[in-house]
Design an enzyme around this catalytic site. Structure first.
Site, PDB file in Angstrom:
ATOM      1  N   GLY A  10       7.661  59.014  -8.805  1.00 25.07           N
ATOM      2  CA  GLY A  10       6.964  57.838  -9.812  1.00 25.07           C
ATOM      3  C   GLY A  10       6.018  58.717 -11.144  1.00 25.07           C
ATOM      4  O   GLY A  10       6.786  58.154 -12.073  1.00 25.07           O
ATOM      5  N   ASN A  11       5.445  59.465 -11.250  1.00 25.08           N
ATOM      6  CA  ASN A  11       4.593  59.923 -12.246  1.00 25.08           C
ATOM      7  C   ASN A  11       5.971  60.603 -12.742  1.00 25.08           C
ATOM      8  O   ASN A  11       5.687  60.580 -13.808  1.00 25.08           O
ATOM      9  CB  ASN A  11       3.266  60.786 -12.170  1.00 25.08           C
ATOM     10  CG  ASN A  11       2.203  59.505 -11.507  1.00 25.08           C
ATOM     11  OD1 ASN A  11       1.924  58.786 -11.686  1.00 25.08           O
ATOM     12  ND2 ASN A  11       2.041  59.957 -10.522  1.00 25.08           N
ATOM     13  N   LYS A 126      -3.677  54.619  -2.819  1.00 26.73           N
ATOM     14  CA  LYS A 126      -2.079  55.221  -3.228  1.00 26.73           C
ATOM     15  C   LYS A 126      -2.781  54.735  -4.750  1.00 26.73           C
ATOM     16  O   LYS A 126      -2.949  53.591  -5.619  1.00 26.73           O
ATOM     17  CB  LYS A 126      -1.573  54.260  -3.100  1.00 26.73           C
ATOM     18  CG  LYS A 126      -0.148  54.643  -3.719  1.00 26.73           C
ATOM     19  CD  LYS A 126       0.601  55.941  -3.728  1.00 26.73           C
ATOM     20  CE  LYS A 126       0.993  56.159  -2.913  1.00 26.73           C
ATOM     21  NZ  LYS A 126       1.621  57.744  -3.033  1.00 26.73           N
ATOM     22  N   LYS A 209       5.922  57.296  -1.035  1.00 24.63           N
ATOM     23  CA  LYS A 209       7.725  57.589  -0.481  1.00 24.63           C
ATOM     24  C   LYS A 209       8.045  58.711  -0.112  1.00 24.63           C
ATOM     25  O   LYS A 209       8.968  59.223   0.092  1.00 24.63           O
ATOM     26  CB  LYS A 209       8.200  57.530  -2.025  1.00 24.63           C
ATOM     27  CG  LYS A 209       7.700  58.084  -3.691  1.00 24.63           C
ATOM     28  CD  LYS A 209       8.739  59.657  -3.279  1.00 24.63           C
ATOM     29  CE  LYS A 209       8.838  59.867  -4.084  1.00 24.63           C
ATOM     30  NZ  LYS A 209       6.584  60.821  -4.988  1.00 24.63           N
ATOM     31  N   LYS A 271       2.972  64.885   0.005  1.00 24.66           N
ATOM     32  CA  LYS A 271       3.946  65.497  -0.237  1.00 24.66           C
ATOM     33  C   LYS A 271       3.975  66.167   1.181  1.00 24.66           C
ATOM     34  O   LYS A 271       4.494  67.010   1.685  1.00 24.66           O
ATOM     35  CB  LYS A 271       4.161  66.183  -1.829  1.00 24.66           C
ATOM     36  CG  LYS A 271       4.377  65.583  -2.645  1.00 24.66           C
ATOM     37  CD  LYS A 271       4.225  65.421  -3.607  1.00 24.66           C
ATOM     38  CE  LYS A 271       4.370  63.916  -4.708  1.00 24.66           C
ATOM     39  NZ  LYS A 271       4.955  63.240  -4.797  1.00 24.66           N
TER      40      LYS A 271
HETATM   41  N1  LIG Z   1      -2.478  71.851  -5.678  1.00 23.73           N
HETATM   42  C1  LIG Z   1      -1.466  71.207  -6.057  1.00 23.73           C
HETATM   43  N2  LIG Z   1      -0.632  71.594  -6.122  1.00 23.73           N
HETATM   44  C2  LIG Z   1       0.308  71.089  -7.631  1.00 23.73           C
HETATM   45  N3  LIG Z   1       0.149  69.703  -8.092  1.00 23.73           N
HETATM   46  C3  LIG Z   1      -0.985  69.531  -7.513  1.00 23.73           C
HETATM   47  C4  LIG Z   1      -2.381  69.737  -6.443  1.00 23.73           C
HETATM   48  N4  LIG Z   1      -2.786  69.054  -6.279  1.00 23.73           N
HETATM   49  C5  LIG Z   1      -2.606  67.872  -6.849  1.00 23.73           C
HETATM   50  N5  LIG Z   1      -1.787  68.431  -7.635  1.00 23.73           N
HETATM   51  C6  LIG Z   1      -0.481  67.060  -9.212  1.00 23.73           C
HETATM   52  O1  LIG Z   1       0.064  65.742  -8.462  1.00 23.73           O
HETATM   53  C7  LIG Z   1       0.698  66.178  -8.691  1.00 23.73           C
HETATM   54  C8  LIG Z   1       2.142  65.205  -7.776  1.00 23.73           C
HETATM   55  O2  LIG Z   1       1.725  63.789  -6.997  1.00 23.73           O
HETATM   56  P1  LIG Z   1       1.951  62.187  -7.390  1.00 23.73           P
HETATM   57  O3  LIG Z   1       1.996  62.546  -9.317  1.00 23.73           O
HETATM   58  O4  LIG Z   1       1.157  61.528  -6.813  1.00 23.73           O
HETATM   59  O5  LIG Z   1       3.566  62.898  -7.446  1.00 23.73           O
HETATM   60  P2  LIG Z   1       4.191  61.507  -7.848  1.00 23.73           P
HETATM   61  O6  LIG Z   1       5.863  62.374  -9.402  1.00 23.73           O
HETATM   62  O7  LIG Z   1       5.484  62.182  -6.108  1.00 23.73           O
HETATM   63  O8  LIG Z   1       4.325  60.931  -8.297  1.00 23.73           O
HETATM   64  C9  LIG Z   1       1.316  66.783  -9.779  1.00 23.73           C
HETATM   65  O9  LIG Z   1       2.217  66.597 -11.262  1.00 23.73           O
HETATM   66  C10 LIG Z   1       0.367  67.695 -10.050  1.00 23.73           C
HETATM   67  O10 LIG Z   1      -0.676  66.988 -10.987  1.00 23.73           O
HETATM   68  N1  LIG Z   2       4.735  54.627  -3.554  1.00 20.79           N
HETATM   69  C1  LIG Z   2       4.416  55.906  -4.185  1.00 20.79           C
HETATM   70  O1  LIG Z   2       4.619  57.211  -3.111  1.00 20.79           O
HETATM   71  O2  LIG Z   2       5.602  56.349  -5.452  1.00 20.79           O
HETATM   72  P1  LIG Z   2       4.243  57.135  -5.951  1.00 20.79           P
HETATM   73  O3  LIG Z   2       4.975  58.607  -5.650  1.00 20.79           O
HETATM   74  O4  LIG Z   2       4.492  57.143  -7.016  1.00 20.79           O
HETATM   75  O5  LIG Z   2       3.506  58.112  -6.154  1.00 20.79           O
END
Ligand SMILES: Nc1ncnc2c1ncn2[C@@H]1O[C@H](COP(=O)(O)OP(=O)(O)O)[C@@H](O)[C@H]1O
Ligand SMILES: NC(=O)OP(=O)(O)O
Length: 309
Positions: A10-11, A126, A209, A271
């Site tokens: 999502g991010n 979350k 997700k 993840k």
């Molecule tokens: N150990 C780690 N290694 C790499 N990224 C990390 C770590 N811990 C936290 N992160 C952060 O987690 C982010 C990915 O999680 P999130 O933003 O929730 O994912 P999504 O892309 O699914 O929304 C990465 O972009 C980074 O900013």
């Molecule tokens: N639902 C969900 O996991 O969304 P993000 O990937 O944005 O955390």
């Protein structure tokens, strides 16, 4: 040719509709590269920023006669599936058309059963919506929002995130995949539902997700789980001068790093856990965590973090 579940974060899709359109256009290029290489894909996506934006807009726009939020979180999650699914479907169709690739694409509104007794309903983890400063987060806490620091990027509201139990539309998804349709499904982890004597009913939560993508990848017996996020590789000592990017991560080493708290809860930790669940069930499987731009080289083992049993 491999069967790959591609999970778009999502991010990684950005915070605004304009950012999202730009991001899905890049995602579509990476996805169609994989189609052109002969792989069979199933696309899932997150919705953290998006569902928070929709809920915030809904709360500002509507209150019911009891001055309570007019649109519940579960309906906002369903709306985010349509919003993101539409952008992805259109971007992939347009990219295939540009490259003269015949590929049917369908975004499926997907429900995912959760356990109403999941302890996650008492412990929100979350992150959803925008990133806020500490002062803004303090003000939101005073309004009753549960706020949490998110991987050094600021503070975000957190909501319940129960584990996925069953993908309700799995048979439809499998039928479409077997008929060479590129399916976009389990958006936002799926619309959370519980089983009741009257049938399935929605429940307010946001499913992770990555967990739902691992459940789907196992159910369709995928060869790869490819998780695309905003970083090229998973790291230890993340966001510190001692940061060390990881190209490979096996099960035992990952367990050690999890015990050391190397992966932030609510972002990277789910993840890693989703990837470990996926590869642990069949050792020949592989999971890869990388970003949109390095997806193809990561699948060839030349970038990203490859996770194995
Ligand atoms: N150990 C780690 N290694 C790499 N990224 C990390 C770590 N811990 C936290 N992160 C952060 O987690 C982010 C990915 O999680 P999130 O933003 O929730 O994912 P999504 O892309 O699914 O929304 C990465 O972009 C980074 O900013
Ligand atoms: N639902 C969900 O996991 O969304 P993000 O990937 O944005 O955390």
């Amino acid at each position: 040719m491999a069967k790959i579940v591609v999970a778009l974060g999502g991010n990684a899709l950005g915070q605004s509709p304009e950012e999202q359109l730009a991001a899905v256009s890049k995602a579509a290029t990476a996805i169609v590269d994989l189609i052109a290489a002969g792989h069979k894909l199933i696309i899932t996506h997150g919705n953290g920023p998006q569902v928070g934006m929709i809920k915030k807009a809904a709360d500002c726009a509507h209150k019911n006669e009891n001055n309570a939020p007019y649109i519940a979180l579960k309906e906002c999650g369903a709306m985010s599936q349509g919003y993101i699914g539409y952008h992805l479907q259109q971007a992939i169709e347009n990219e295939c058309c540009k490259r003269r690739i015949k590929q049917a694409v369908a975004a499926i509104t997907t429900q995912v059963e959760v356990d109403p007794d999941d302890p996650a309903f008492q412990h929100p983890t979350k992150p959803v919506g925008n990133f806020y400063t500490e002062a803004e987060a303090q003000r939101m806490s005073e309004q009753g929002f549960i706020m949490q620091e998110d991987a050094g990027r600021g503070y975000r509201q957190v909501v319940a995130s129960p584990l996925p139990v069953k993908i309700i539309e799995l048979k439809v998804i499998k039928t479409l995949v077997e008929n060479n349709v590129l399916v976009i499904t389990v958006g936002g982890g799926g619309i959370p539902v519980i089983k009741t004597p009257e049938g399935y009913q929605g429940i307010d939560a946001v499913i992770d997700k990555d967990n739902s993508s691992a459940l789907l990848a196992d159910a369709v017996d995928a060869d790869f789980l490819l998780i695309l996020t905003a970083v090229e590789k998973v790291a230890i000592n993340f966001n510190t001068p001692a940061q060390q990017n990881l190209s490979r991560l096996d099960y035992a080493t990952a367990e050690k790093y999890i015990a050391e708290g190397q992966f932030a809860k609510g972002s990277m930790l789910p993840k890693i856990q989703a990837c470990l669940n996926f590869v642990h069930q069949k050792p020949e499987r592989k999971a890869v965590i990388t970003n949109l731009f390095t997806a193809r080289e990561a699948l060839q083992g030349n970038n990203g973090t490859v996770i194995t049993d």
